[in-house]
Design an enzyme around this catalytic site. Structure first.
Site, PDB file in Angstrom:
ATOM      1  N   PRO A 172      63.192 -79.159 -31.761  1.00  8.36           N
ATOM      2  CA  PRO A 172      63.852 -79.908 -30.694  1.00  8.36           C
ATOM      3  C   PRO A 172      65.310 -79.460 -30.543  1.00  8.36           C
ATOM      4  CG  PRO A 172      62.602 -81.365 -32.102  1.00  8.36           C
ATOM      5  CD  PRO A 172      62.605 -80.032 -32.775  1.00  8.36           C
ATOM      6  N   GLU A 173      65.718 -79.248 -29.302  1.00  4.95           N
ATOM      7  CA  GLU A 173      67.093 -78.842 -29.040  1.00  4.95           C
ATOM      8  C   GLU A 173      67.898 -80.059 -28.601  1.00  4.95           C
ATOM      9  OE1 GLU A 173      67.583 -74.989 -27.249  1.00  4.95           O
ATOM     10  OE2 GLU A 173      65.583 -74.344 -27.837  1.00  4.95           O
ATOM     11  N   LYS A 222      71.976 -81.469 -32.637  1.00  7.31           N
ATOM     12  CA  LYS A 222      70.606 -81.753 -33.064  1.00  7.31           C
ATOM     13  C   LYS A 222      70.528 -82.888 -34.081  1.00  7.31           C
ATOM     14  CE  LYS A 222      69.372 -76.890 -32.373  1.00  7.31           C
ATOM     15  NZ  LYS A 222      68.796 -75.668 -32.994  1.00  7.31           N
ATOM     16  N   ARG A 242      65.325 -65.735 -36.068  1.00  5.61           N
ATOM     17  CA  ARG A 242      64.619 -66.395 -34.966  1.00  5.61           C
ATOM     18  C   ARG A 242      64.289 -65.375 -33.890  1.00  5.61           C
ATOM     19  NH1 ARG A 242      65.469 -71.862 -34.566  1.00  5.61           N
ATOM     20  NH2 ARG A 242      63.695 -71.754 -33.145  1.00  5.61           N
TER      21      ARG A 242
END
Length: 320
Positions: free
Chosen positions: A2-3, A52, A310
Site C-alpha cells: 500500500p502506498e 505509509k 524493487r
C-alpha cells in the site's frame, strides 16, 4: 505494498468510524496481546497518516503505530457508512463536510445503516450484506479494534506497536514531507534540498521515505515517466525546476489517490474515458507493470529492471 494514498484513506476511515468512540482492543492471534491491553477500553482521539505510517491516538496519551508493509491489510466490518457521532462523548470531530471522495460513503448514513466488510490494503474491496456482527476473527488477526457498530481487523503488518507521543514524533521526524500533512512551500523546499544534495539516482530517492513520504513502486515509475525523466539521473544533477515539478506532480497524484482510492496516473483521458479506464487496473498507468508492451506515447517497448531491490518500469525512448 500500500502506498501513501491508501494509508490516508485508512486514517480517514478510522477518523469517521472510531474517533470519539470507546474501543475494545484485542489480539485474536495473540502476538499483540500486551499492546492491546494498553489501549483496551480507551477512547480513540485521533487518526492520522504520514506517508505509509498510520497512527491511532487514545485518551491515555498512547498511540497505535501500524505499517502495513508488503502483506498487511485492514478489514472494516459492520456499519461502515460512518454513523453520526453519539452525543456526550469526550471527543468530537468536524462533521461539516458530507462526502469524502468520489468512491466513499457520506459521513452520515441515509436510511438504515448497512452492514458490510471493506478491506483496504494496496486495493480496496467491499462485500455487502454482512449478517453477523461482530463476526468471529478469521485467520491471523494481529489486532482487533471494536466499537458498538464497527470492527477493524489488522492482518500481516510489518509494524504494529503501542507508542508514547514522543516516540510517535521521533518516528515522524525520520520521514520526509507528506503533501497531505506538510502542505506549502516549506515541505516542497525540504524535498528539493534533500534531492539536490545527493548523488543517488532519482529512481532511488523517490523511494527513500526520508526524502519524501508515501511514494512506492507504482507512483515512482509513473511520476518519473510523467516527467520524462531517466530514473538513473543523479539527484544533484537535476535542475531545481525539474525537482520542484516532481513534488508538484506528487501532490496532484496523491490527492487523486486519496479522493478516488485509485492510483490513476494517466492524464491523456477525458472524464468519460477516465471513468471507464478505472475499471481495469492495467489501464490506469503509463508504464507500471507493462514490461515489453509498447509505450503509450512512442511505441517503444517498456523495460523492467531491478532498482533498490524493487522492480522499476520505464521507457528508454521517452525517458532520456
Amino acid at each position: 505494498m500500500p502506498e501513501g494514498h491508501s494509508v490516508h484513506r485508512i486514517a480517514r476511515r478510522f477518523d469517521q468510524l472510531f474517533v470519539g468512540r470507546e474501543v475494545t482492543a484485542s489480539s485474536p492471534q495473540g502476538r499483540f496481546a500486551g499492546g492491546a491491553t494498553l489501549i483496551d477500553g480507551r477512547w480513540m482521539t485521533r487518526a492520522k497518516a504520514v506517508g505509509k505510517h498510520l497512527f491511532l491516538g487514545f485518551d491515555n496519551d498512547l498511540w497505535l503505530h501500524v505499517h502495513l508493509g508488503l502483506y498487511g491489510a485492514w478489514d472494516f466490518a459492520g456499519d461502515i457508512t460512518a454513523p453520526a457521532i453519539v452525543p456526550d462523548q469526550p471527543v468530537t470531530t468536524d462533521e461539516t463536510s458530507t462526502v469524502v471522495g468520489e468512491h466513499e460513503d457520506s459521513l452520515s448514513s441515509i436510511g438504515a445503516p448497512r452492514r458490510a466488510r471493506l478491506r483496504i490494503s494496496e486495493q480496496e474491496n467491499i462485500e455487502e450484506n454482512v449478517a453477523a456482527f461482530p463476526a468471529e476473527p478469521v485467520g491471523a488477526v494481529r489486532v482487533r479494534l471494536l466499537t458498538h457498530a464497527t470492527v477493524a481487523d489488522l492482518r500481516g503488518p510489518t509494524a504494529c506497536e503501542v507508542m508514547r507521543a514522543d516516540e510517535v514524533q521521533a518516528k515522524i521526524d525520520t520521514l520526509g514531507p507528506d503533501p497531505i500533512v506538510d502542505a506549502g512551500r516549506k515541505a516542497e523546499n525540504r524535498f528539493v534540498a534533500a534531492v539536490m544534495k545527493r548523488a543517488t539516482p532519482i529512481g532511488l530517492l523517490l523511494m527513500d521515505q526520508s526524502v519524501v513520504a508515501g511514494i512506492g513502486n507504482v507512483y515512482r515509475a509513473e511520476i518519473l515517466f510523467r516527467a520524462r525523466l531517466d530514473p538513473h539521473t543523479r539527484g544533484r544533477d537535476l535542475p531545481e525546476k525539474t525537482v520542484r515539478a516532481l513534488w508538484k506532480d506528487w501532490v496532484t497524484l496523491l490527492k487523486i489517490g486519496v479522493e478516488t482510492g485509485q492510483m490513476l496516473t494517466r492524464d491523456d483521458l477525458g472524464p468519460p474515458s477516465a471513468r471507464g479506464i478505472m475499471a481495469r487496473r492495467a489501464n490506469r498507468h503509463w508504464v507500471y507493470h507493462r514490461t515489453g508492451e509498447p509505450c503509450r506515447v512512442c511505441g517503444f517497448p517498456i523495460v523492467m529492471e531491478i532498482m533498490g531491490a524493487r522492480t522499476l518500469y520505464w521507457c528508454p525512448q521517452d525517458q532520456r
